[in-house]
Design a protein around this motif. Structure first.
Motif, PDB file in Angstrom:
ATOM      1  N   ARG A  64       0.845  -1.172   0.000  1.00  0.00           N
ATOM      2  CA  ARG A  64       0.000   0.000   0.000  1.00  0.00           C
ATOM      3  C   ARG A  64       0.886   1.228   0.000  1.00  0.00           C
ATOM      4  O   ARG A  64       1.888   1.283   0.694  1.00  0.00           O
ATOM      5  CB  ARG A  64      -0.851  -0.001   1.267  1.00  0.00           C
ATOM      6  CG  ARG A  64      -2.110   0.810   1.202  1.00  0.00           C
ATOM      7  CD  ARG A  64      -2.879   0.639   2.508  1.00  0.00           C
ATOM      8  NE  ARG A  64      -2.138   1.239   3.615  1.00  0.00           N
ATOM      9  CZ  ARG A  64      -2.411   2.469   4.098  1.00  0.00           C
ATOM     10  NH1 ARG A  64      -3.386   3.178   3.588  1.00  0.00           N
ATOM     11  NH2 ARG A  64      -1.709   2.956   5.102  1.00  0.00           N
ATOM     12  N   LYS A  65       0.525   2.198  -0.779  1.00  0.00           N
ATOM     13  CA  LYS A  65       1.312   3.434  -0.823  1.00  0.00           C
ATOM     14  C   LYS A  65       0.860   4.390   0.262  1.00  0.00           C
ATOM     15  O   LYS A  65      -0.313   4.410   0.626  1.00  0.00           O
ATOM     16  CB  LYS A  65       1.155   4.101  -2.197  1.00  0.00           C
ATOM     17  CG  LYS A  65       2.266   3.700  -3.162  1.00  0.00           C
ATOM     18  CD  LYS A  65       2.506   4.765  -4.223  1.00  0.00           C
ATOM     19  CE  LYS A  65       3.742   4.394  -5.007  1.00  0.00           C
ATOM     20  NZ  LYS A  65       4.255   5.447  -5.822  1.00  0.00           N
ATOM     21  N   GLY A  66       1.818   5.161   0.751  1.00  0.00           N
ATOM     22  CA  GLY A  66       1.464   6.234   1.676  1.00  0.00           C
ATOM     23  C   GLY A  66       1.839   5.919   3.110  1.00  0.00           C
ATOM     24  O   GLY A  66       2.180   4.795   3.451  1.00  0.00           O
ATOM     25  N   GLY A  67       1.775   6.949   3.925  1.00  0.00           N
ATOM     26  CA  GLY A  67       2.033   6.754   5.344  1.00  0.00           C
ATOM     27  C   GLY A  67       3.374   7.298   5.792  1.00  0.00           C
ATOM     28  O   GLY A  67       4.260   7.566   4.994  1.00  0.00           O
ATOM     29  N   ASN A  68       3.445   7.470   7.091  1.00  0.00           N
ATOM     30  CA  ASN A  68       4.625   8.046   7.732  1.00  0.00           C
ATOM     31  C   ASN A  68       5.171   7.013   8.703  1.00  0.00           C
ATOM     32  O   ASN A  68       4.488   6.604   9.626  1.00  0.00           O
ATOM     33  CB  ASN A  68       4.208   9.337   8.456  1.00  0.00           C
ATOM     34  CG  ASN A  68       5.333   9.941   9.259  1.00  0.00           C
ATOM     35  OD1 ASN A  68       6.501   9.598   9.080  1.00  0.00           O
ATOM     36  ND2 ASN A  68       4.983  10.840  10.169  1.00  0.00           N
ATOM     37  N   LEU A  69       6.393   6.554   8.466  1.00  0.00           N
ATOM     38  CA  LEU A  69       7.009   5.576   9.355  1.00  0.00           C
ATOM     39  C   LEU A  69       7.779   6.334  10.425  1.00  0.00           C
ATOM     40  O   LEU A  69       8.732   7.048  10.128  1.00  0.00           O
ATOM     41  CB  LEU A  69       7.952   4.669   8.557  1.00  0.00           C
ATOM     42  CG  LEU A  69       8.632   3.563   9.347  1.00  0.00           C
ATOM     43  CD1 LEU A  69       7.638   2.484   9.742  1.00  0.00           C
ATOM     44  CD2 LEU A  69       9.774   2.962   8.550  1.00  0.00           C
ATOM     45  N   ARG A  70       7.341   6.178  11.683  1.00  0.00           N
ATOM     46  CA  ARG A  70       8.001   6.901  12.776  1.00  0.00           C
ATOM     47  C   ARG A  70       8.963   5.965  13.498  1.00  0.00           C
ATOM     48  O   ARG A  70       8.564   4.910  13.992  1.00  0.00           O
ATOM     49  CB  ARG A  70       6.951   7.431  13.745  1.00  0.00           C
ATOM     50  CG  ARG A  70       5.971   8.409  13.105  1.00  0.00           C
ATOM     51  CD  ARG A  70       4.717   8.541  13.924  1.00  0.00           C
ATOM     52  NE  ARG A  70       4.087   7.239  14.144  1.00  0.00           N
ATOM     53  CZ  ARG A  70       3.133   7.019  15.050  1.00  0.00           C
ATOM     54  NH1 ARG A  70       2.713   7.990  15.810  1.00  0.00           N
ATOM     55  NH2 ARG A  70       2.604   5.823  15.196  1.00  0.00           N
ATOM     56  N   VAL A  71      10.214   6.327  13.526  1.00  0.00           N
ATOM     57  CA  VAL A  71      11.245   5.444  14.056  1.00  0.00           C
ATOM     58  C   VAL A  71      11.992   6.129  15.192  1.00  0.00           C
ATOM     59  O   VAL A  71      12.418   7.275  15.057  1.00  0.00           O
ATOM     60  CB  VAL A  71      12.262   5.068  12.950  1.00  0.00           C
ATOM     61  CG1 VAL A  71      13.228   4.012  13.449  1.00  0.00           C
ATOM     62  CG2 VAL A  71      11.546   4.605  11.696  1.00  0.00           C
ATOM     63  N   SER A  72      12.158   5.423  16.290  1.00  0.00           N
ATOM     64  CA  SER A  72      12.939   5.965  17.398  1.00  0.00           C
ATOM     65  C   SER A  72      14.417   5.670  17.170  1.00  0.00           C
ATOM     66  O   SER A  72      14.820   4.517  17.093  1.00  0.00           O
ATOM     67  CB  SER A  72      12.488   5.323  18.709  1.00  0.00           C
ATOM     68  OG  SER A  72      13.373   5.673  19.741  1.00  0.00           O
ATOM     69  N   ASP A 301       6.500   3.650  15.374  1.00  0.00           N
ATOM     70  CA  ASP A 301       6.159   2.405  14.693  1.00  0.00           C
ATOM     71  C   ASP A 301       7.310   1.405  14.715  1.00  0.00           C
ATOM     72  O   ASP A 301       7.110   0.215  14.522  1.00  0.00           O
ATOM     73  CB  ASP A 301       5.820   2.678  13.221  1.00  0.00           C
ATOM     74  CG  ASP A 301       4.738   3.724  13.080  1.00  0.00           C
ATOM     75  OD1 ASP A 301       3.663   3.511  13.646  1.00  0.00           O
ATOM     76  OD2 ASP A 301       4.985   4.754  12.436  1.00  0.00           O
ATOM     77  N   ALA A 302       8.533   1.900  14.858  1.00  0.00           N
ATOM     78  CA  ALA A 302       9.695   1.023  14.809  1.00  0.00           C
ATOM     79  C   ALA A 302      10.815   1.683  15.599  1.00  0.00           C
ATOM     80  O   ALA A 302      10.730   2.849  15.954  1.00  0.00           O
ATOM     81  CB  ALA A 302      10.140   0.794  13.356  1.00  0.00           C
ATOM     82  N   ASN A 303      11.856   0.889  15.877  1.00  0.00           N
ATOM     83  CA  ASN A 303      12.980   1.484  16.596  1.00  0.00           C
ATOM     84  C   ASN A 303      14.282   1.088  15.935  1.00  0.00           C
ATOM     85  O   ASN A 303      14.314   0.302  14.989  1.00  0.00           O
ATOM     86  CB  ASN A 303      12.958   1.066  18.065  1.00  0.00           C
ATOM     87  CG  ASN A 303      13.176  -0.415  18.250  1.00  0.00           C
ATOM     88  OD1 ASN A 303      13.253  -1.156  17.273  1.00  0.00           O
ATOM     89  ND2 ASN A 303      13.264  -0.855  19.477  1.00  0.00           N
TER      90      ASN A 303
END
Lengths: 564, 297, 310
Positions: A64-72, A301-303
């Motif tokens: 799926r296209k799109g979205g913001n992956l937030r990573v620590s 969402d991830a680290n």
């Protein structure tokens, strides 16, 4: 040798295939060696008859296209990729500037900006074919000039790049003509004239001073990201002038706080579809509990890294998935054999005899990894030879200690970094195990910055070593006489000679026979206690697809996508 | 310091000083708050003294990682407060940790008082240039946020027990100096000081024997409060990873060490937090009680 | 008055020089070189030497300190070793974030502690007084790191009401400010309350208040019109000094909640011996200390006309 430069595959490839067929080597080993010799990763996978191609695991789902992956992750400075000294810095830049070669999740070097390469039989001449049609974000074409200019920067001592050491087969020492205080000539390490040769716009040839098995792997290390040929003229600061070949562009960047990378819309990326709109790196400081809190309240969402003791904790937060990579990363409690009391081999042997490697692995690493054998070659290395481990034996330890002249016990001190915590835990476990033999180990915990100032000089220190694809790479860097990272000051001509010989052997089986001797020499000289190989972990929300934990903690998010 | 002063007093006043000291502790009974404080402090002192007897486990023994509170250990003992990620019993570590804090906090406070009192006496008694100089140095140190000072000093000279004592002395002495100086400025004009001066006593004799004992009231109250602060400081340094070196238990360090797991194993952090807060509360209440009594005198 | 302020700031400048010199000397003592920090542990001896030469680190200490001082006076704070940007690029945004945190802490703490302090001091020894005094002593005894851990356990992990970190990465979010402010307020309000109470209690025993009560004026009016003004002089000074306290108080809170403020910056700089960041932060700290002290003194004089500057 020279007829092998262009086209055709290395003469060793057919033999390699035969070995794979007969089960003499395993798949991982085959992939590693074949790609090192210039077979493209895809071709190697095909040869190995594997259905396991990169990205295949998620082929069933439509991304799926799109979205913001937030990573620590710590948002460190990212001025110049050549001087990066932390994986985090490489991750910030990797989605903009790209390497020639990428180490994929199977620990195999695959072509990236370089499409393919091949080596001469003596492993001294390597020819790299560059990918065609790659464009810089400023509109320029990517080509051999960029590669030549990057190598020129890396090999120049004034740049201060660790790549100079990585590509030391293309450097030489020259007399600067100056004299130091003692009247000795000041030597300088510079790139060898003509070592990097542009054949045409898409071909670069490297002429090495000595055989180097690991040239492609070195190009896949994180400081080897390729910057634009006019990088220095345009300010020499990637954060201010973010020109790259990658699919993302730096949108926002506040050092120590956050970085936002947004997908480039201006030009299509050479690698095809990219799914994420944005990657946001958020800095939570050096406090591992902060990212846990951020996961728990859905702020990321991830680290970057999940500390080993947090792996089980993450499972308690709904929808989080842990990813593991088996690596050759390890902590080495290494002793400087030129410094008292560690100049006494009996004392070093006494320390080794106190240790129960499996127990340390269990306590410190909750059993996640493999026990070590005190010689710094890992089971994941293709040439690894399994040696018997030194067993815990306090009677023997006490005997060694008495022989060393410390029958009444001895007080020693180990230096150790504060973070990551497994290193101090390992030291604590070590101290507990040494106690029954009468060895009183004090632990000196210091901030990373301080430890890395003295890692080469401290008499006893816990140094963490990163993953390197080949066993000989590590031994060459750390234990050969006189090399700059020789933290133990180990100098053994027999060991050096064996290592020289191993460096010319492409055949992992042949090399393994030598490795038995090499590993035994190291183990017997008791210069280090190396108790365990760590697996490393990252964590991500289950909606993050196509993510994995790479052996060197590199982020490869170009094909990652977020499920709805 | 007070003890030291007492020991060099002439015999008659030695008795009276002792009696006075005993009397003021007896007076503490009249202050309920003070009694609670004294009780809390005494509790931890007893725990620290008898740690080897009370603690169910050896504090550094790595037994059962991540045990929940109340888990029984095959040996027969129980992890009443659970175990940390290395399998060390939390209760035993809290008990042994009281030794650490009750050794270093009074030691650091004592050092700070020794330096602060000498500076304060000298500044208040001699006045003039010396006073100006000492006050300026004290102002410079005090104008710096105190925790910043600790972090800077400790991260430079390295975390160790002795360095923590040095840092606390360095940061607290100026405050003590100010108090002492103020008291001395007030006391130095008293008759008994003038009498001693006429007798030809040396300056330091007058400062230590005539002036200091009469300034003890506010100083004892301040010392109690300061002990509480020092306990906090040691805890905070441990929490920031700059505390006493492991493996010996230290409450702040325990919290720091276990915090990455706090979401699933809150017991690892909550109990050391309670321990440290109760000791600080003890010192604060004790100071309140002593102040109450001194006001009543 | 003007002379007083000028003298104070002269004094401050002198302290700044002293402190900055001390910091310089302290960091000079630390082993290892800045070049390792900049180029990483994997750099060669030669690379480090070249870097040190190129960046003026081969100069003697006094020359480096002198040129830092000259630059500092002109508003040039130098280059951060860790962040590789000018110090002011990181310092001002971080200081602003801490100002926001401090503002809200004070906005809650001042009304709460003044109200409680006045209530407690009105009838010294009464039930309300005892209750308020005990609560303040207990909250003051819980170190910030302990309450940060306890509040996170309850509100983040337990009840899941509040976000666990306060990085403000999606822009300013008041919800993320709640936990840090709570921790700071809980730790600090007790002290101000007790000071207010003491001041109020003292005022209540003064002859003119007693007279006013005896004259039969309504109690409420006595408190509001006569007692309050005098009782709030001392707490004003105390509150001004809390600004100075806050500068170090925020270190723990910002570390625990990953709030990107001055305290976190200073901690990171101190742990990594990032000398020019430390120097700049130290100067800010000294300035705030001197400025709040001066303001407190001026305010005190203004509120209390019996005192005049000499």
């Amino acid at each position: 040798m020279s007829n092998k430069h262009n086209g055709g595959c290395h003469p060793y490839i057919p033999e390699l295939r035969e070995q794979l067929r007969c089960g003499k080597i395993d798949r991982r080993e085959f992939l590693g060696t074949a790609t090192r010799l210039g077979v493209s990763a895809a071709a190697a996978y095909a040869m190995a008859g594997s259905v396991f191609a990169p990205g295949a695991a998620f082929a069933a789902e439509t991304p799926r296209k799109g979205g913001n992956l937030r990573v620590s992750m710590n948002v460190k400075e990212m001025t110049d990729p050549a001087t990066y000294d932390w994986s985090e810095k490489g991750n910030l830049a990797r989605h903009m500037t790209e390497p020639l070669v990428r180490i994929n999740k199977d620990n195999v070097a695959e072509g990236y900006l370089a499409e393919s390469w091949n080596a001469s039989e003596d492993l001294k001449t390597w020819t790299f074919k560059l990918r065609k049609g790659v464009k810089w974000s400023n509109g320029d074409d990517f080509g051999a000039d960029d590669v030549v200019s990057n190598f020129k920067r890396w090999l120049d001592p004034a740049t201060g790049s660790s790549n100079q050491g990585r590509f030391s087969a293309m450097t030489e020492k020259v007399d600067t003509g100056k004299k130091d205080k003692d009247g000795k000539p000041v030597m300088s390490t510079v790139g060898t004239e003509g070592a990097v040769e542009k054949i045409d716009d898409n071909t670069v040839r490297f002429h090495l001073n000595r055989a180097d098995l690991s040239l492609p792997e070195s190009m896949g290390d994180y400081p080897a990201l390729i910057v634009h040929r006019r990088f220095d003229d345009e300010g020499g600061d990637l954060s201010k002038n973010p020109v790259g070949t990658g699919p993302f562009a730096l949108k926002e960047y506040t050092v120590g706080e956050k970085a936002v990378l947004a997908r480039r819309n201006d030009a299509s990326w050479w690698g095809g579809d990219v799914y994420l709109d944005k990657i946001t790196y958020i800095d939570h400081g050096d406090d591992p509990s902060a990212q846990l809190a951020a996961f728990a309240s859905g702020q990321i969402d991830a680290n970057f890294r999940t500390n080993i003791e947090q792996v089980d904790v993450m499972k308690n937060i709904p929808d989080l998935v842990n990813y593991e990579a088996v690596t050759a990363q390890c902590g080495v409690a290494r002793m400087k054999i030129t410094e008292a009391p560690f100049d006494n081999k009996n004392l070093r042997k006494a320390i080794q005899a106190c240790i129960d490697q499996e127990k340390i692995l269990r306590i410190v690493y909750l059993g996640r990894g493999a026990p070590g054998e005190d010689h710094h070659v890992a089971p994941v290395h293709p040439e690894y030879f399994k040696l018997p481990r030194i067993k815990q034996d306090y009677d023997l330890a006490k005997k060694y200690l008495a022989d060393a002249g410390h029958a009444g016990g001895i007080k020693i001190r180990i230096d150790c970094v504060a973070n990551p915590t497994w290193e101090q835990n390992a030291c604590k476990a070590l101290a507990e195990m040494l106690k029954p033999a009468g060895i009183d180990l004090a632990i000196n915990i210091m901030p990373g910055g301080t430890y890395w100032d003295r890692w080469l000089t401290t008499p006893f220190g816990m140094t963490s070593w990163t993953h390197r694809p080949l066993g000989v790479q590590v031994l060459n860097l750390a234990y050969r006489s006189g090399v700059s990272w020789n933290e133990t000051s180990y100098a053994n001509p027999e060991f050096d000679a064996l290592l020289d010989e191993a460096g010319t052997l492409l055949d992992a089986n042949g090399r393994r026979k030598l490795m038995e001797k090499i590993e035994m020499v190291l183990q017997d000289d008791a210069i280090m206690h190396q108790s365990s190989w760590r697996s490393i972990f990252t964590t991500a929300h289950k909606r993050v697809r196509g993510i994995y934990c790479q052996v060197a903690e590199e982020h490869h998010y170009n094909k990652v996508w977020l499920a709805g | 310091m007070i003890e030291l002063v007492k020991s060099i007093l002439p015999a008659p006043s030695k008795v009276s000083a002792l009696v006075r000291a005993l009397r003021s502790f007896a007076l503490l009974r009249e202050s309920g708050v003070g009694m609670v404080g004294a009780g809390l402090v005494l509790f931890w002192v007893i725990v620290a003294l008898f740690a080897p007897v009370i603690a169910p486990f050896e504090p550094n023994a790595q037994l059962l990682p991540m045990a929940k509170p109340g888990t029984a250990f095959p040996g027969g003992a129980t992890f009443w407060l659970g175990a940390d990620q290395l399998g060390r019993d939390i209760l035993s570590r809290i008990i042994w940790g009281s030794r650490t804090v009750l050794f270093f906090a009074p030691l650091a406070t004592l050092c700070a008082y020794t330096v602060g009192i000498i500076m304060g006496l000298a500044a208040g008694y001699y006045r003039g240039k010396l006073d100006e100089f000492l006050s300026f140095v004290a102002n410079a140190i005090l104008s710096f946020p105190v925790l910043v000072l600790y972090v800077l000093v400790i991260s430079t000279i390295g975390p160790s027990g002795i360095n923590i004592v040095i840092a606390i002395t360095f940061a607290s002495a100026p405050g003590i100096m100010r108090i002492v100086r103020g008291l001395v400025l007030d006391l130095r004009n008293r008759d008994y000081v003038a009498a001693a001066q006429t007798r030809g006593e040396s300056s330091w004799y007058i400062m230590l024997v005539e002036i200091l004992p009469n300034a003890r009231g506010p100083l004892i109250v301040d010392a109690c409060l300061r002990l509480g602060y020092v306990v906090i400081t040691i805890g905070v340094l441990g929490f920031l990873g700059l505390g006493l070196p492991p493996p010996d238990p230290d409450w702040g360090g325990m919290v720091n060490f276990a915090r990455p797991l706090a979401i699933v194993f809150p017991h690892m952090t909550v109990f050391p937090c309670i321990a440290i807060s109760s000791l600080i509360l003890g010192f604060n209440l004790l100071a309140d009680g002593l102040r109450e009594i001194s006001l009543r005198d | 008055m003007l002379f007083f302020v000028i003298r104070r700031f002269g004094n401050m400048a002198l302290i700044m020089v002293l402190v900055s010199l001390a910091v310089f000397l302290l960091l000079e003592l630390t082993p290892g070189s800045v070049a390792t920090k900049v180029l990483g542990p994997y750099s060669s001896e030669e690379q480090r030497r070249l870097w040190l030469e190129a960046h003026g680190y081969m100069e003697p200490l006094w020359t480096r300190y002198g040129s830092w001082l000259v630059n500092f006076v002109q508003g040039e704070f130098g280059q951060s070793i860790r962040f590789k940007v000018p110090v002011s690029d990181v310092l001002w945004p971080r200081l602003w974030n801490t100002t926001i945190l401090g503002f809200w802490t004070f906005a809650i703490m001042i009304p709460v502690s003044l109200t409680l302090g006045v209530l407690a001091g009105m009838r010294e020894g009464g039930l309300l007084d005892r209750a308020i005094s005990q609560i303040s002593v207990i909250t003051t005894s819980i170190p910030e790191f302990a309450s940060a851990v306890l509040f996170s356990s309850i509100f983040v992990f337990g009840l899941k009401w509040l976000p666990g970190t306060s990085t403000m990465s999606d822009g300013f979010d008041p919800l993320q400010l709640l936990l840090p402010v709570m921790v700071l307020v809980v730790y600090d309000f007790g002290y101000v309350t007790r000071m207010t109470r003491a001041s109020m209690a003292e005022v209540m025993t003064t002859p003119y208040i007693r007279t006013a009560v005896l004259k039969g004026l309504p109690y409420r009016r006595v408190i509001l019109r006569h007692a309050l003004r005098n009782a709030l002089i001392a707490p004003f000074t105390i509150i001004m000094l809390q600004i100075n306290w806050l500068l170090s108080g925020v270190i723990v809170v910002e570390f625990a909640f990953a709030y990107k403020g001055f305290g976190a910056l200073l901690l990171e700089a101190a742990l990594n011996q990032d000398i020019y960041v430390i120097e700049a932060c130290a100067m800010v700290a000294v300035f705030v200390a001197a400025a709040t002290q001066t303001l407190a003194d001026i305010g005190y004089t203004y509120l209390n006309p019996r005192i005049r500057f000499k």
